[in-house]
Design a protein around this motif. Structure first.
Motif, PDB file in Angstrom:
ATOM      1  N   LEU A 107      90.644  25.806  59.795  1.00  0.00           N
ATOM      2  CA  LEU A 107      90.813  27.260  59.868  1.00  0.00           C
ATOM      3  C   LEU A 107      90.895  27.860  58.468  1.00  0.00           C
ATOM      4  CD1 LEU A 107      91.277  29.773  61.622  1.00  0.00           C
ATOM      5  CD2 LEU A 107      93.726  29.276  61.520  1.00  0.00           C
ATOM      6  N   ALA A 108      91.623  27.205  57.561  1.00  0.00           N
ATOM      7  CA  ALA A 108      91.748  27.706  56.187  1.00  0.00           C
ATOM      8  C   ALA A 108      90.393  27.671  55.478  1.00  0.00           C
ATOM      9  CB  ALA A 108      92.775  26.882  55.416  1.00  0.00           C
ATOM     10  N   LEU A 109      89.627  26.606  55.669  1.00  0.00           N
ATOM     11  CA  LEU A 109      88.293  26.533  55.072  1.00  0.00           C
ATOM     12  C   LEU A 109      87.382  27.620  55.632  1.00  0.00           C
ATOM     13  CD1 LEU A 109      87.676  22.684  54.889  1.00  0.00           C
ATOM     14  CD2 LEU A 109      88.018  24.266  52.991  1.00  0.00           C
ATOM     15  N   PHE A 110      87.472  27.875  56.929  1.00  0.00           N
ATOM     16  CA  PHE A 110      86.662  28.925  57.545  1.00  0.00           C
ATOM     17  C   PHE A 110      87.013  30.295  56.952  1.00  0.00           C
ATOM     18  CE2 PHE A 110      86.249  32.195  60.852  1.00  0.00           C
ATOM     19  CZ  PHE A 110      84.870  32.162  61.022  1.00  0.00           C
ATOM     20  N   VAL A 111      88.291  30.560  56.799  1.00  0.00           N
ATOM     21  CA  VAL A 111      88.721  31.843  56.232  1.00  0.00           C
ATOM     22  C   VAL A 111      88.239  31.978  54.793  1.00  0.00           C
ATOM     23  CG1 VAL A 111      90.759  33.196  55.550  1.00  0.00           C
ATOM     24  CG2 VAL A 111      90.673  32.121  57.805  1.00  0.00           C
ATOM     25  N   CYS A 112      88.333  30.902  54.020  1.00  0.00           N
ATOM     26  CA  CYS A 112      87.844  30.943  52.627  1.00  0.00           C
ATOM     27  C   CYS A 112      86.352  31.214  52.577  1.00  0.00           C
ATOM     28  CB  CYS A 112      88.163  29.633  51.918  1.00  0.00           C
ATOM     29  SG  CYS A 112      89.910  29.416  51.558  1.00  0.00           S
ATOM     30  N   CYS A 113      85.593  30.561  53.461  1.00  0.00           N
ATOM     31  CA  CYS A 113      84.146  30.787  53.491  1.00  0.00           C
ATOM     32  C   CYS A 113      83.825  32.228  53.860  1.00  0.00           C
ATOM     33  CB  CYS A 113      83.480  29.826  54.477  1.00  0.00           C
ATOM     34  SG  CYS A 113      83.473  28.122  53.902  1.00  0.00           S
ATOM     35  N   VAL A 114      84.568  32.785  54.797  1.00  0.00           N
ATOM     36  CA  VAL A 114      84.341  34.182  55.190  1.00  0.00           C
ATOM     37  C   VAL A 114      84.613  35.106  53.996  1.00  0.00           C
ATOM     38  CG1 VAL A 114      85.223  36.060  56.653  1.00  0.00           C
ATOM     39  CG2 VAL A 114      84.728  33.821  57.655  1.00  0.00           C
ATOM     40  N   PHE A 115      85.682  34.873  53.277  1.00  0.00           N
ATOM     41  CA  PHE A 115      85.980  35.708  52.108  1.00  0.00           C
ATOM     42  C   PHE A 115      84.895  35.576  51.041  1.00  0.00           C
ATOM     43  CE2 PHE A 115      90.580  35.766  53.408  1.00  0.00           C
ATOM     44  CZ  PHE A 115      90.641  37.134  53.595  1.00  0.00           C
ATOM     45  N   VAL A 116      84.400  34.374  50.817  1.00  0.00           N
ATOM     46  CA  VAL A 116      83.335  34.180  49.828  1.00  0.00           C
ATOM     47  C   VAL A 116      82.077  34.914  50.256  1.00  0.00           C
ATOM     48  CG1 VAL A 116      81.793  32.445  48.806  1.00  0.00           C
ATOM     49  CG2 VAL A 116      84.247  32.030  48.891  1.00  0.00           C
ATOM     50  N   LEU A 117      81.725  34.820  51.539  1.00  0.00           N
ATOM     51  CA  LEU A 117      80.538  35.525  52.038  1.00  0.00           C
ATOM     52  C   LEU A 117      80.694  37.044  51.928  1.00  0.00           C
ATOM     53  CD1 LEU A 117      79.592  33.334  55.119  1.00  0.00           C
ATOM     54  CD2 LEU A 117      78.362  33.530  52.961  1.00  0.00           C
ATOM     55  N   LEU A 118      81.874  37.545  52.244  1.00  0.00           N
ATOM     56  CA  LEU A 118      82.120  38.981  52.119  1.00  0.00           C
ATOM     57  C   LEU A 118      82.024  39.429  50.658  1.00  0.00           C
ATOM     58  CD1 LEU A 118      85.064  39.588  54.626  1.00  0.00           C
ATOM     59  CD2 LEU A 118      82.721  40.445  54.792  1.00  0.00           C
ATOM     60  N   TYR A 119      82.547  38.631  49.775  1.00  0.00           N
ATOM     61  CA  TYR A 119      82.495  38.940  48.350  1.00  0.00           C
ATOM     62  C   TYR A 119      81.052  38.971  47.859  1.00  0.00           C
ATOM     63  CZ  TYR A 119      83.046  38.411  43.321  1.00  0.00           C
ATOM     64  OH  TYR A 119      82.941  38.589  41.950  1.00  0.00           O
ATOM     65  N   MET A 120      80.279  37.965  48.263  1.00  0.00           N
ATOM     66  CA  MET A 120      78.892  37.898  47.824  1.00  0.00           C
ATOM     67  C   MET A 120      78.059  39.050  48.409  1.00  0.00           C
ATOM     68  SD  MET A 120      78.263  33.792  47.896  1.00  0.00           S
ATOM     69  CE  MET A 120      76.558  33.897  47.396  1.00  0.00           C
ATOM     70  N   SER A 121      78.321  39.433  49.643  1.00  0.00           N
ATOM     71  CA  SER A 121      77.559  40.534  50.236  1.00  0.00           C
ATOM     72  C   SER A 121      77.948  41.879  49.660  1.00  0.00           C
ATOM     73  CB  SER A 121      77.728  40.527  51.753  1.00  0.00           C
ATOM     74  OG  SER A 121      79.073  40.843  52.093  1.00  0.00           O
ATOM     75  N   SER A 122      79.185  42.016  49.186  1.00  0.00           N
ATOM     76  CA  SER A 122      79.614  43.287  48.587  1.00  0.00           C
ATOM     77  C   SER A 122      79.055  43.477  47.185  1.00  0.00           C
ATOM     78  CB  SER A 122      81.136  43.393  48.580  1.00  0.00           C
ATOM     79  OG  SER A 122      81.661  42.454  47.654  1.00  0.00           O
ATOM     80  N   ARG A 123      78.672  42.408  46.528  1.00  0.00           N
ATOM     81  CA  ARG A 123      78.129  42.499  45.166  1.00  0.00           C
ATOM     82  C   ARG A 123      76.660  42.938  45.156  1.00  0.00           C
ATOM     83  NH1 ARG A 123      80.489  39.652  40.585  1.00  0.00           N
ATOM     84  NH2 ARG A 123      78.332  39.566  39.943  1.00  0.00           N
ATOM     85  N   ARG A 124      75.989  42.833  46.272  1.00  0.00           N
ATOM     86  CA  ARG A 124      74.567  43.217  46.331  1.00  0.00           C
ATOM     87  C   ARG A 124      74.392  44.659  46.473  1.00  0.00           C
ATOM     88  NH1 ARG A 124      72.102  38.498  50.133  1.00  0.00           N
ATOM     89  NH2 ARG A 124      72.703  36.825  48.801  1.00  0.00           N
TER      90      ARG A 124
END
Length: 124
Positions: A107-124
């Motif tokens: 669950l913690a890894l899933f949450v971290c991946c979601v945050f990374v994906l959100l961060y990467m999509s917000s930078r575009r």
């Protein structure tokens, strides 16, 4: 006439050659004076350059000291972060040893991946 030459010799002996200058002596004196002026100008230019180099060296020393302080602070911060991460890894290892703990890690890894994906999509 002989009396006049004797007087000039006595005068030259007394005055050290003053008053009996020839054009060659005057040219040599002018040349010497000119060379001394050139040497003085060159010395002044060298003095100015040495002063500039000294100021630059002092500024470089100040920058090096400032950078060393910053690196020391960063080293301390990395040590603190390493200690914090080490403690976190020990806790995660203890959590992974339990049956329900593995689900928490996933669950913690899933949450971290979601945050990374959100961060990467917000930078575009």
């Amino acid at each position: 006439m002989g009396d006049l030459r004797a007087r000039d010799k006595n005068r030259a002996a007394l005055l050290g050659g003053y008053g009996t200058s020839t054009s060659a002596d005057m040219g040599a004196a002018y040349n010497t004076s000119f060379m001394e002026r050139e040497n003085d100008e060159t010395i002044n230019l060298l003095h100015n350059k040495v002063s500039q180099l000294k100021e630059m060296t002092i500024q470089i020393g100040d920058f090096v000291n400032q950078d060393n302080r910053m690196l020391d602070d960063m080293g301390g911060n990395f040590d603190k972060t390493g200690g914090l991460l080490g403690g976190t890894m020990k806790r995660l290892d203890a959590l992974a040893q339990t049956k329900h703990g593995r689900h928490m890690i996933y669950l913690a890894l899933f949450v971290c991946c979601v945050f990374v994906l959100l961060y990467m999509s917000s930078r575009r």
